[in-house]
Design a protein around this motif. Structure first.
Motif, PDB file in Angstrom:
ATOM      1  N   ASN A  26       0.811  -1.217   0.000  1.00  0.00           N
ATOM      2  CA  ASN A  26       0.000   0.000   0.000  1.00  0.00           C
ATOM      3  C   ASN A  26       0.843   1.265   0.000  1.00  0.00           C
ATOM      4  OD1 ASN A  26      -2.776  -0.924  -0.156  1.00  0.00           O
ATOM      5  ND2 ASN A  26      -2.377  -1.930   1.804  1.00  0.00           N
ATOM      6  N   ASP A  27       2.035   1.217   0.631  1.00  0.00           N
ATOM      7  CA  ASP A  27       2.954   2.361   0.547  1.00  0.00           C
ATOM      8  C   ASP A  27       3.417   2.571  -0.892  1.00  0.00           C
ATOM      9  OD1 ASP A  27       2.738   2.787   3.262  1.00  0.00           O
ATOM     10  OD2 ASP A  27       4.711   1.958   3.767  1.00  0.00           O
ATOM     11  N   THR A  28       3.707   1.473  -1.590  1.00  0.00           N
ATOM     12  CA  THR A  28       4.141   1.560  -2.982  1.00  0.00           C
ATOM     13  C   THR A  28       3.025   2.140  -3.851  1.00  0.00           C
ATOM     14  OG1 THR A  28       5.659  -0.313  -2.722  1.00  0.00           O
ATOM     15  CG2 THR A  28       4.972   0.229  -4.977  1.00  0.00           C
ATOM     16  N   ARG A  29       1.815   1.619  -3.683  1.00  0.00           N
ATOM     17  CA  ARG A  29       0.693   2.117  -4.485  1.00  0.00           C
ATOM     18  C   ARG A  29       0.418   3.590  -4.184  1.00  0.00           C
ATOM     19  NH1 ARG A  29      -3.399  -0.500  -6.821  1.00  0.00           N
ATOM     20  NH2 ARG A  29      -4.957   0.324  -5.385  1.00  0.00           N
ATOM     21  N   TRP A  33       0.560   5.944  -7.195  1.00  0.00           N
ATOM     22  CA  TRP A  33      -0.817   6.274  -7.549  1.00  0.00           C
ATOM     23  C   TRP A  33      -1.522   6.804  -6.291  1.00  0.00           C
ATOM     24  CZ3 TRP A  33       0.935   1.083  -8.533  1.00  0.00           C
ATOM     25  CH2 TRP A  33       1.501   0.938  -9.810  1.00  0.00           C
ATOM     26  N   PRO A  34      -1.313   8.075  -5.964  1.00  0.00           N
ATOM     27  CA  PRO A  34      -1.826   8.634  -4.701  1.00  0.00           C
ATOM     28  C   PRO A  34      -3.332   8.493  -4.502  1.00  0.00           C
ATOM     29  CG  PRO A  34      -0.277  10.146  -5.733  1.00  0.00           C
ATOM     30  CD  PRO A  34      -0.527   9.059  -6.725  1.00  0.00           C
ATOM     31  N   GLU A  35      -4.077   8.351  -5.594  1.00  0.00           N
ATOM     32  CA  GLU A  35      -5.534   8.227  -5.480  1.00  0.00           C
ATOM     33  C   GLU A  35      -5.989   6.785  -5.263  1.00  0.00           C
ATOM     34  OE1 GLU A  35      -7.292  11.092  -5.453  1.00  0.00           O
ATOM     35  OE2 GLU A  35      -5.343  12.051  -5.689  1.00  0.00           O
ATOM     36  N   SER A  36      -5.047   5.843  -5.254  1.00  0.00           N
ATOM     37  CA  SER A  36      -5.433   4.425  -5.154  1.00  0.00           C
ATOM     38  C   SER A  36      -5.984   4.094  -3.768  1.00  0.00           C
ATOM     39  CB  SER A  36      -4.238   3.519  -5.472  1.00  0.00           C
ATOM     40  OG  SER A  36      -3.228   3.687  -4.507  1.00  0.00           O
ATOM     41  N   MET A  37      -6.897   3.149  -3.750  1.00  0.00           N
ATOM     42  CA  MET A  37      -7.478   2.679  -2.493  1.00  0.00           C
ATOM     43  C   MET A  37      -6.583   1.588  -1.901  1.00  0.00           C
ATOM     44  SD  MET A  37     -10.208   4.413  -1.998  1.00  0.00           S
ATOM     45  CE  MET A  37     -11.052   3.447  -0.748  1.00  0.00           C
ATOM     46  N   PRO A  38      -6.428   1.552  -0.576  1.00  0.00           N
ATOM     47  CA  PRO A  38      -5.633   0.485   0.045  1.00  0.00           C
ATOM     48  C   PRO A  38      -6.221  -0.894  -0.255  1.00  0.00           C
ATOM     49  CG  PRO A  38      -6.078   2.249   1.615  1.00  0.00           C
ATOM     50  CD  PRO A  38      -6.927   2.522   0.412  1.00  0.00           C
ATOM     51  N   LEU A  39      -5.326  -1.866  -0.365  1.00  0.00           N
ATOM     52  CA  LEU A  39      -5.720  -3.256  -0.597  1.00  0.00           C
ATOM     53  C   LEU A  39      -5.384  -4.094   0.622  1.00  0.00           C
ATOM     54  CD1 LEU A  39      -4.301  -3.721  -4.214  1.00  0.00           C
ATOM     55  CD2 LEU A  39      -6.680  -3.285  -3.579  1.00  0.00           C
ATOM     56  N   GLN A  40      -6.126  -5.169   0.813  1.00  0.00           N
ATOM     57  CA  GLN A  40      -5.842  -6.121   1.888  1.00  0.00           C
ATOM     58  C   GLN A  40      -5.444  -7.446   1.254  1.00  0.00           C
ATOM     59  OE1 GLN A  40      -5.692  -5.476   5.167  1.00  0.00           O
ATOM     60  NE2 GLN A  40      -6.128  -3.340   4.651  1.00  0.00           N
TER      61      GLN A  40
END
Length: 198
Positions: A26-29, A33-40
């Motif tokens: 999630n840090d990489t995304r 891509w600052p607008e990306s939603m966190p993933l689990q």
């Protein structure tokens, strides 16, 4: 399109260090891509319940999310010697599928099993792992690795490792080197420092 990877150890059906992989993914995304939603990752990586032994889950992801998850049996590649290789311009801050710069350096290992990359006069990583050096009392890991590994993060938080700027000329002060990453457990792969060849 930029693609990145997480390699996650599954040990006899148990997924290891998933929170650290989640954080890095999630840090990489967020960086690219600052607008990306966190993933689990727990929604994508599943223990192989019916399989004993060590497996590698290889998760490929990008801007749109998780692209692919593959599972592979894993055996540690033995490393008995390291060649010091200078590479001031290399950057592997993010765990990318693009490993060509590392592969080119690995090809310079000569008779050694792997390389230990020196950047701007400081020790960093091998081609596949973070490294730690022991003086017989403490374990030190380079303060400026090429890649801040998930196992490295866990060992630092547990107080097992200390960060330190390490130079090639410091090597004689240490006796033992350990290589470790998400797939190579702490203490699973070590060699005498004298087997690090200038």
């Amino acid at each position: 399109m930029c693609l990145f990877i997480e390699t996650i150890r599954i040990d006899n059906g148990k997924v290891c260090n998933l929170s650290y992989h989640n954080r890095r993914l999630n840090d990489t995304r967020a960086h690219f891509w600052p607008e990306s939603m966190p993933l689990q990752l727990s929604g994508y990586v599943h223990p192989i319940i019916h399989e004993a032994g060590i497996f590698k889950a290889r998760v490929v992801y990008g801007e749109k999310g998780i692209e692919d998850v593959g599972y592979f049996p894993y055996v540690v590649r033995r490393v008995h010697s390291l060649a010091l290789v200078q590479a001031d311009g290399i950057d592997y801050t993010y765990k990318s599928v693009e490993r060509e710069p590392l592969n080119r350096l690995f090809a310079l290992r000569g008779i050694c099993d792997d390389i230990l990359i020196v950047k701007q006069g400081l020790l960093t990583d091998t081609s596949i792992a973070n490294i730690a050096l022991s003086d017989g009392t403490h374990w030190y890991t380079p303060k400026h690795p090429l890649l801040k590994g998930t196992k490295r993060a866990a060992l630092l938080e547990e107080g097992i490792l200390q960060e330190r700027e390490l130079k090639p000329e410091d090597l004689p002060s240490f006796s033992t080197a350990r290589l470790f990453n998400a797939m190579i457990d702490w203490g699973e792969l070590e060699l005498p420092v004298q087997n690090i060849i200038p």
